[in-house]
Enzyme design. Structure first.
Site, PDB file in Angstrom:
ATOM      1  N   CYS A  36       0.811  -1.227   0.000  1.00 30.22           N
ATOM      2  CA  CYS A  36       0.000   0.000   0.000  1.00 30.22           C
ATOM      3  C   CYS A  36       0.841   1.272   0.000  1.00 30.22           C
ATOM      4  O   CYS A  36       0.332   2.350  -0.305  1.00 30.22           O
ATOM      5  CB  CYS A  36      -0.917   0.024   1.212  1.00 30.22           C
ATOM      6  SG  CYS A  36      -2.231  -1.165   1.087  1.00 30.22           S
TER       7      CYS A  36
HETATM    8  N1  CO8 Z   1     -20.485  -9.629   7.107  1.00 27.37           N
HETATM    9  C1  CO8 Z   1     -21.001  -9.764   8.342  1.00 27.37           C
HETATM   10  N2  CO8 Z   1     -20.254 -10.004   9.437  1.00 27.37           N
HETATM   11  C2  CO8 Z   1     -18.922 -10.123   9.271  1.00 27.37           C
HETATM   12  C3  CO8 Z   1     -18.307 -10.002   8.009  1.00 27.37           C
HETATM   13  C4  CO8 Z   1     -19.132  -9.750   6.899  1.00 27.37           C
HETATM   14  N3  CO8 Z   1     -18.642  -9.607   5.669  1.00 27.37           N
HETATM   15  N4  CO8 Z   1     -16.983 -10.163   8.158  1.00 27.37           N
HETATM   16  C5  CO8 Z   1     -16.759 -10.383   9.458  1.00 27.37           C
HETATM   17  N5  CO8 Z   1     -17.930 -10.382  10.139  1.00 27.37           N
HETATM   18  C6  CO8 Z   1     -18.132 -10.602  11.574  1.00 27.37           C
HETATM   19  C7  CO8 Z   1     -17.007 -11.431  12.157  1.00 27.37           C
HETATM   20  O1  CO8 Z   1     -17.303 -12.807  12.028  1.00 27.37           O
HETATM   21  C8  CO8 Z   1     -17.006 -10.982  13.601  1.00 27.37           C
HETATM   22  O2  CO8 Z   1     -18.017 -11.669  14.303  1.00 27.37           O
HETATM   23  P1  CO8 Z   1     -17.797 -12.084  15.862  1.00 27.37           P
HETATM   24  O3  CO8 Z   1     -17.658 -10.791  16.590  1.00 27.37           O
HETATM   25  O4  CO8 Z   1     -19.032 -12.851  16.159  1.00 27.37           O
HETATM   26  O5  CO8 Z   1     -16.524 -12.891  15.869  1.00 27.37           O
HETATM   27  C9  CO8 Z   1     -17.420  -9.508  13.534  1.00 27.37           C
HETATM   28  O6  CO8 Z   1     -18.077  -9.352  12.260  1.00 27.37           O
HETATM   29  C10 CO8 Z   1     -16.243  -8.554  13.607  1.00 27.37           C
HETATM   30  O7  CO8 Z   1     -15.207  -8.989  12.679  1.00 27.37           O
HETATM   31  P2  CO8 Z   1     -13.782  -8.314  12.601  1.00 27.37           P
HETATM   32  O8  CO8 Z   1     -13.177  -8.260  13.962  1.00 27.37           O
HETATM   33  O9  CO8 Z   1     -12.988  -8.961  11.509  1.00 27.37           O
HETATM   34  O10 CO8 Z   1     -14.231  -6.865  12.100  1.00 27.37           O
HETATM   35  P3  CO8 Z   1     -13.514  -5.476  12.250  1.00 27.37           P
HETATM   36  O11 CO8 Z   1     -14.422  -4.567  12.946  1.00 27.37           O
HETATM   37  O12 CO8 Z   1     -12.102  -5.582  12.721  1.00 27.37           O
HETATM   38  O13 CO8 Z   1     -13.452  -4.987  10.725  1.00 27.37           O
HETATM   39  C11 CO8 Z   1     -11.817  -4.816   8.923  1.00 27.37           C
HETATM   40  C12 CO8 Z   1     -12.747  -5.729   9.749  1.00 27.37           C
HETATM   41  C13 CO8 Z   1     -12.690  -3.881   8.108  1.00 27.37           C
HETATM   42  C14 CO8 Z   1     -10.985  -5.667   8.005  1.00 27.37           C
HETATM   43  C15 CO8 Z   1     -10.921  -3.998   9.868  1.00 27.37           C
HETATM   44  O14 CO8 Z   1     -10.279  -4.850  10.791  1.00 27.37           O
HETATM   45  C16 CO8 Z   1      -9.845  -3.198   9.132  1.00 27.37           C
HETATM   46  O15 CO8 Z   1     -10.127  -2.359   8.319  1.00 27.37           O
HETATM   47  N6  CO8 Z   1      -8.588  -3.414   9.496  1.00 27.37           N
HETATM   48  C17 CO8 Z   1      -7.444  -2.717   8.891  1.00 27.37           C
HETATM   49  C18 CO8 Z   1      -7.293  -3.172   7.510  1.00 27.37           C
HETATM   50  C19 CO8 Z   1      -6.137  -2.548   6.780  1.00 27.37           C
HETATM   51  O16 CO8 Z   1      -5.845  -1.398   6.841  1.00 27.37           O
HETATM   52  N7  CO8 Z   1      -5.478  -3.369   6.043  1.00 27.37           N
HETATM   53  C20 CO8 Z   1      -4.473  -2.916   5.186  1.00 27.37           C
HETATM   54  C21 CO8 Z   1      -4.365  -3.953   4.158  1.00 27.37           C
HETATM   55  S1  CO8 Z   1      -4.050  -3.390   2.609  1.00 27.37           S
HETATM   56  C22 CO8 Z   1      -2.375  -3.397   2.186  1.00 27.37           C
HETATM   57  O17 CO8 Z   1      -1.472  -3.190   2.926  1.00 27.37           O
HETATM   58  C23 CO8 Z   1      -2.086  -3.699   0.758  1.00 27.37           C
HETATM   59  C24 CO8 Z   1      -1.974  -5.132   0.502  1.00 27.37           C
HETATM   60  C25 CO8 Z   1      -2.061  -5.399  -0.982  1.00 27.37           C
HETATM   61  C26 CO8 Z   1      -3.450  -5.440  -1.476  1.00 27.37           C
HETATM   62  C27 CO8 Z   1      -3.670  -5.981  -2.841  1.00 27.37           C
HETATM   63  C28 CO8 Z   1      -4.199  -7.390  -2.910  1.00 27.37           C
HETATM   64  C29 CO8 Z   1      -5.645  -7.605  -2.823  1.00 27.37           C
END
Ligand code: CO8
Length: 374
Positions: free
Chosen positions: A156
């Site tokens: 990124c």
């Molecule tokens: N629908 C409904 N519920 C869901 C879903 C969904 N799609 N997904 C997860 N849930 C549920 C989970 O099961 C969980 O349930 P429970 O509490 O019962 O266990 C609950 O929702 C909460 O899940 P999470 O803890 O996973 O949810 P978060 O609130 O943490 O949100 C995010 C998830 C949005 C992913 C968040 O953690 C986030 O944004 N984190 C930072 C991400 C980030 O910045 N990443 C950078 C990566 S990109 C990068 O560096 C480049 C890489 C190259 C990319 C190119 C290739 C593709």
């Protein structure tokens, strides 16, 4: 020593949009099919049923509403669930090159420049269509640029690290003008069948033209300072490389070659790293938070950006001070902060100072402090 300036930017946006509603419908149809296929194993308690995704969760957890993709039909087909991109013949331009050329032409046009004025192409992206020859050299040829080109990858942070590399070469005089281009086909490395991440990414290409400040023909942004930092982490990873590795049972694990992340840990660990990086960079350049007119942040998650904006400015950012584009584009890896910069920088006045910042896998963080002229 010369002073580098950003004189033009360009954004290539794919034609196809996928809304959260379309994405969730496709994902849930896939889930139902999988659960039907595994009905006996699920009933016997041997396999966990897959759960539906939800539009509400996606919007609340990320702030994303839509994403652009290079191929929509494959991604939304529950029997496919990945982009179906036509393999190009070796004498045809690659897909990344086509996207990049469009973005570069827009950047050149904005700067009032042509390809002959450019000495260097850096193709800085989180995934490359092939190992070699470099995509940058193909872009160079497609545009008719002399000089040289090379590819680089800092996930990124590729764009800001690329801007630093180009700006340093302009400062030293080894090149006079450089295009840093970020074609990101994130849809190709996303597991669209994984509920935890299927909503995160989109496709786009951005280009930034950097020249000696005295060569600028119109409004431009002087690059006052750049700063890059990395710190190793396994929390965002893609093991797709040139080695075909197989598991002990001989199976090649496709999931191992796609984007993986521990989103919660990323959230917790990257936020303090980025806030401190920006504050330290500003302090060492004598830029106070009150001097900063705009923050163009990496576009991964709205809550993340709200947090960083508040930490850096010492208050809630006002409307327009920290523009987000992730609601329309999703996370486009290295291109995100450059889309925000390209779309929300024209209104700044002479002397206004702003900061571009990217962060992500590595971990990596890169910041560029700019000053508006003209
Ligand atoms: N629908 C409904 N519920 C869901 C879903 C969904 N799609 N997904 C997860 N849930 C549920 C989970 O099961 C969980 O349930 P429970 O509490 O019962 O266990 C609950 O929702 C909460 O899940 P999470 O803890 O996973 O949810 P978060 O609130 O943490 O949100 C995010 C998830 C949005 C992913 C968040 O953690 C986030 O944004 N984190 C930072 C991400 C980030 O910045 N990443 C950078 C990566 S990109 C990068 O560096 C480049 C890489 C190259 C990319 C190119 C290739 C593709």
């Amino acid at each position: 020593m010369y002073t580098p300036a950003i004189t033009g930017t360009g954004v290539f946006t794919p034609e196809n949009v996928i809304t959260n509603a379309e994405l969730v419908t496709a994902f849930n149809a896939f889930t139902d099919k999988q659960n039907a296929k595994n009905a006996d194993a699920i009933a016997a308690g041997e396999v966990e049923p897959m759960q539906h995704s939800s539009e509400e969760f996606i919007l609340k957890a990320s702030g994303i509403q839509n994403r652009y993709v290079m191929n929509k039909s494959g991604v939304l087909d529950p029997d496919v669930m990945h982009p179906q991109l036509r393999q190009r013949a070796d004498d045809e331009p690659g897909i990344m090159t086509e996207m990049a050329v469009d973005a570069c032409k827009k950047a050149l046009e904005q700067a009032g420049r042509s390809a002959e004025d450019v000495d260097l192409v850096i193709c800085a992206a989180s995934n490359h269509e092939r190992a070699y020859p470099a995509i940058a050299i193909e872009i160079q040829q497609a545009l008719g640029i002399k000089g040289f080109g090379f590819d680089m990858n800092v996930a990124c942070s590729s764009a800001t690290f690329g801007i630093q590399a180009a700006a340093d070469m302009i400062r030293s005089g080894s090149v006079r003008s450089a295009l840093v281009v970020n074609p990101e086909i994130c849809s190709g490395h996303l597991e669209w069948r994984d509920r935890d991440c299927h909503f995160i990414f989109g496709d786009v290409a951005t280009a930034t033209l950097i020249e000696r400040i005295e060569d600028a023909t119109g409004p431009h942004f002087e690059i006052l300072s750049t700063r890059c930092a990395t710190s190793f982490s396994n929390n965002i990873r893609n093991n797709n490389g040139f080695l075909r590795r197989s598991r002990p049972d001989g199976v090649i694990d496709r999931r191992d070659m796609q984007f993986m992340q521990n989103g919660r840990k990323v959230f917790k660990e990257v936020l303090p790293m980025v806030s401190k990086h920006i504050s330290d960079h500003m302090a060492s350049e004598g830029v106070a938070s009150g001097d900063l007119k705009r923050l163009w942040l990496h576009q991964a998650n709205k809550t993340m950006n709200d947090f960083i904006g508040k930490k850096v400015l010492g208050r809630e950012p006002e409307a327009g001070e920290q523009p987000n584009i992730l609601q329309d584009y999703a996370n486009t890896s290295s291109a995100g902060s450059i889309i925000a910069f390209s779309k929300y920088s024209d209104d700044l006045a002479e002397g206004d100072v702003g900061l571009i910042c990217s962060f992500g896998a590595g971990y990596s963080v890169g910041s560029v402090i700019v000053k508006r002229h003209g």
